[in-house]
Write a protein that holds these residues in place. Sequence first.
Motif, PDB file in Angstrom:
ATOM      1  N   ASN A   1       0.867  -1.071   0.108  1.00 54.77           N
ATOM      2  CA  ASN A   1      -0.098  -0.008  -0.170  1.00 54.77           C
ATOM      3  C   ASN A   1       0.846   1.392  -0.120  1.00 54.77           C
ATOM      4  N   ARG A   2       2.154   1.078   0.927  1.00 57.30           N
ATOM      5  CA  ARG A   2       2.925   2.329   0.750  1.00 57.30           C
ATOM      6  C   ARG A   2       3.461   2.481  -0.563  1.00 57.30           C
ATOM      7  N   LEU A   3       3.904   1.633  -1.274  1.00 56.10           N
ATOM      8  CA  LEU A   3       4.431   1.581  -2.482  1.00 56.10           C
ATOM      9  C   LEU A   3       3.515   2.266  -3.525  1.00 56.10           C
ATOM     10  N   ARG A   4       2.179   1.739  -3.618  1.00 51.95           N
ATOM     11  CA  ARG A   4       1.281   1.989  -4.507  1.00 51.95           C
ATOM     12  C   ARG A   4       0.810   3.627  -4.028  1.00 51.95           C
ATOM     13  N   SER A   5       1.009   4.065  -2.860  1.00 50.93           N
ATOM     14  CA  SER A   5       0.586   5.487  -2.715  1.00 50.93           C
ATOM     15  C   SER A   5       1.501   6.327  -3.335  1.00 50.93           C
ATOM     16  N   ARG A   6       2.790   5.962  -3.463  1.00 55.24           N
ATOM     17  CA  ARG A   6       3.741   6.782  -4.465  1.00 55.24           C
ATOM     18  C   ARG A   6       3.714   6.753  -5.972  1.00 55.24           C
ATOM     19  N   ILE A   7       2.757   5.784  -6.445  1.00 57.29           N
ATOM     20  CA  ILE A   7       2.755   5.625  -7.724  1.00 57.29           C
ATOM     21  C   ILE A   7       1.082   6.160  -8.208  1.00 57.29           C
ATOM     22  N   GLY A   8       0.906   7.451  -8.477  1.00 56.11           N
ATOM     23  CA  GLY A   8      -0.547   7.553  -8.673  1.00 56.11           C
ATOM     24  C   GLY A   8      -1.171   6.637  -9.917  1.00 56.11           C
ATOM     25  N   PHE A   9      -2.270   6.399  -9.939  1.00 55.27           N
ATOM     26  CA  PHE A   9      -2.914   5.579 -10.895  1.00 55.27           C
ATOM     27  C   PHE A   9      -4.265   6.278 -11.686  1.00 55.27           C
ATOM     28  N   VAL A  10      -4.480   6.760 -12.730  1.00 52.63           N
ATOM     29  CA  VAL A  10      -5.807   6.814 -13.191  1.00 52.63           C
ATOM     30  C   VAL A  10      -6.443   6.090 -14.080  1.00 52.63           C
ATOM     31  N   PHE A  11      -7.399   5.773 -13.843  1.00 54.97           N
ATOM     32  CA  PHE A  11      -8.127   4.451 -14.600  1.00 54.97           C
ATOM     33  C   PHE A  11      -9.078   5.210 -15.564  1.00 54.97           C
ATOM     34  N   GLN A  12      -9.136   4.547 -16.682  1.00 55.94           N
ATOM     35  CA  GLN A  12     -10.245   4.964 -17.561  1.00 55.94           C
ATOM     36  C   GLN A  12     -11.642   5.114 -17.044  1.00 55.94           C
ATOM     37  N   SER A  13     -12.017   4.308 -15.947  1.00 50.96           N
ATOM     38  CA  SER A  13     -13.411   4.534 -15.397  1.00 50.96           C
ATOM     39  C   SER A  13     -13.498   5.586 -14.031  1.00 50.96           C
ATOM     40  N   PHE A  14     -12.665   6.156 -13.838  1.00 52.78           N
ATOM     41  CA  PHE A  14     -12.518   7.278 -12.968  1.00 52.78           C
ATOM     42  C   PHE A  14     -12.242   6.491 -11.570  1.00 52.78           C
ATOM     43  N   ASN A  15     -13.334   5.540 -11.274  1.00 47.55           N
ATOM     44  CA  ASN A  15     -13.084   4.773  -9.789  1.00 47.55           C
ATOM     45  C   ASN A  15     -13.312   5.870  -8.627  1.00 47.55           C
ATOM     46  N   LEU A  16     -14.026   6.724  -8.749  1.00 49.38           N
ATOM     47  CA  LEU A  16     -14.197   7.548  -7.407  1.00 49.38           C
ATOM     48  C   LEU A  16     -14.943   6.546  -6.415  1.00 49.38           C
ATOM     49  N   PHE A  17     -14.928   7.393  -5.128  1.00 42.04           N
ATOM     50  CA  PHE A  17     -16.045   6.658  -3.974  1.00 42.04           C
ATOM     51  C   PHE A  17     -17.246   7.197  -4.426  1.00 42.04           C
TER      52      PHE A  17
ATOM     53  N   PRO B   1     -19.768  12.263  -7.095  1.00 42.53           N
ATOM     54  CA  PRO B   1     -19.420  11.789  -8.274  1.00 42.53           C
ATOM     55  C   PRO B   1     -20.657  11.833  -9.234  1.00 42.53           C
ATOM     56  N   ALA B   2     -21.948  11.398  -8.581  1.00 42.20           N
ATOM     57  CA  ALA B   2     -23.111  11.243  -9.662  1.00 42.20           C
ATOM     58  C   ALA B   2     -23.382  12.596 -10.257  1.00 42.20           C
ATOM     59  N   GLN B   3     -23.014  13.721  -9.455  1.00 38.86           N
ATOM     60  CA  GLN B   3     -23.485  15.112  -9.876  1.00 38.86           C
ATOM     61  C   GLN B   3     -22.388  15.631 -10.544  1.00 38.86           C
ATOM     62  N   LEU B   4     -21.390  14.794 -10.995  1.00 41.86           N
ATOM     63  CA  LEU B   4     -20.338  15.662 -12.073  1.00 41.86           C
ATOM     64  C   LEU B   4     -20.180  14.830 -13.428  1.00 41.86           C
ATOM     65  N   SER B   5     -19.819  15.529 -14.459  1.00 47.36           N
ATOM     66  CA  SER B   5     -19.642  15.066 -15.773  1.00 47.36           C
ATOM     67  C   SER B   5     -18.681  14.011 -15.514  1.00 47.36           C
ATOM     68  N   GLY B   6     -18.599  13.131 -16.703  1.00 50.20           N
ATOM     69  CA  GLY B   6     -17.367  12.320 -16.777  1.00 50.20           C
ATOM     70  C   GLY B   6     -16.056  13.268 -16.623  1.00 50.20           C
ATOM     71  N   GLY B   7     -15.787  14.243 -17.271  1.00 53.00           N
ATOM     72  CA  GLY B   7     -14.283  14.903 -17.356  1.00 53.00           C
ATOM     73  C   GLY B   7     -14.267  15.565 -16.155  1.00 53.00           C
ATOM     74  N   GLN B   8     -15.375  16.018 -15.313  1.00 53.25           N
ATOM     75  CA  GLN B   8     -15.230  16.706 -13.980  1.00 53.25           C
ATOM     76  C   GLN B   8     -14.600  15.324 -13.047  1.00 53.25           C
ATOM     77  N   GLN B   9     -15.157  14.237 -13.235  1.00 52.82           N
ATOM     78  CA  GLN B   9     -15.140  13.032 -12.342  1.00 52.82           C
ATOM     79  C   GLN B   9     -13.444  12.696 -12.535  1.00 52.82           C
ATOM     80  N   GLN B  10     -13.019  12.634 -13.855  1.00 53.09           N
ATOM     81  CA  GLN B  10     -11.809  12.290 -14.144  1.00 53.09           C
ATOM     82  C   GLN B  10     -10.720  13.321 -13.656  1.00 53.09           C
TER      83      GLN B  10
END
Length: 254
Positions: free
Chosen positions: A87-103, A148-157
Amino acid sequence: MTAPVSNIGNDQTIRLADVRKSYGDYDVLKGIDATVARGEVVVICGPSGSGKSTLIRTVNRLEEINSGSIFFEGQDVHAPMSGRDLNRLRSRIGFVFQSFNLFPHLSAVDNVAMSPIRVKGVPAAEAREKALKLLDRVGLREKAESYPAQLSGGQQQRVAIARALAMEPPVMLFDEPTSALDPEMVGEVLSVMKSLAAEGMTMMCVTHEMGFARDVADRIWFIDGGQIIETATPEDFFKNPKHPRAQRFLADLR
Ligand code: ADP
Ligand code: MG
């Protein structure tokens, strides 16, 4: 040409050495050797199914590999480690997905503040304050309390990018961050990525946005059939692609 494992160059943020991965008897990555220098922007392109997502996901160990090695700032990403260290390692490598994946149950600002609070133990007020600054940076200060549901796809990303940045990663990985967006929203996400690149962020971006590649990439990796078959500057790649498959790929885009 491959440096010995013990010789970890300081200007190499990421180094992949003979990385192989298969699903059953299907070889997805067939020996990837590549490095990403500090501050470098690499655009990874190639046909659908060529292994781009698999490759980028191995870098923060969202995918395991069968053999070879991947070093991130000198650390062996695929060495045995505890969940906490991973987890510590992953937190140092930012990852942005095609599908946003917001909570979905958290507001924009809480999406951005959550990891610093949970993983780094940053006090909530401080984390929220910093999250607001990051939302400002991606042009979404006024959407801080939106869900997230109130935001456009571009805003979510853009929120997703701010969320990744909240951990202050030295590297950002993007897997087709604009592919799920309506065309009119692509530009706003690319412009955030462009500004990150201009600020010196080390980036690996899988994208079909060849305008972005041309303007922003330091190097293009063209991948086909699980191998990087051409690496070039954008100038060389677009003007004078060497490999026939790269030539065909570019011709098909036009
Ligand atoms: P790309 O991102 O370039 O489109 P991927 O890395 O997603 O390609 O996939 C490469 C190949 O591996 C594809 O043929 C895909 O079907 C296969 N693949 C990807 N993920 C899995 C999986 N979890 N199980 C089996 N095959 C997979
Ligand atoms: Mg993919």
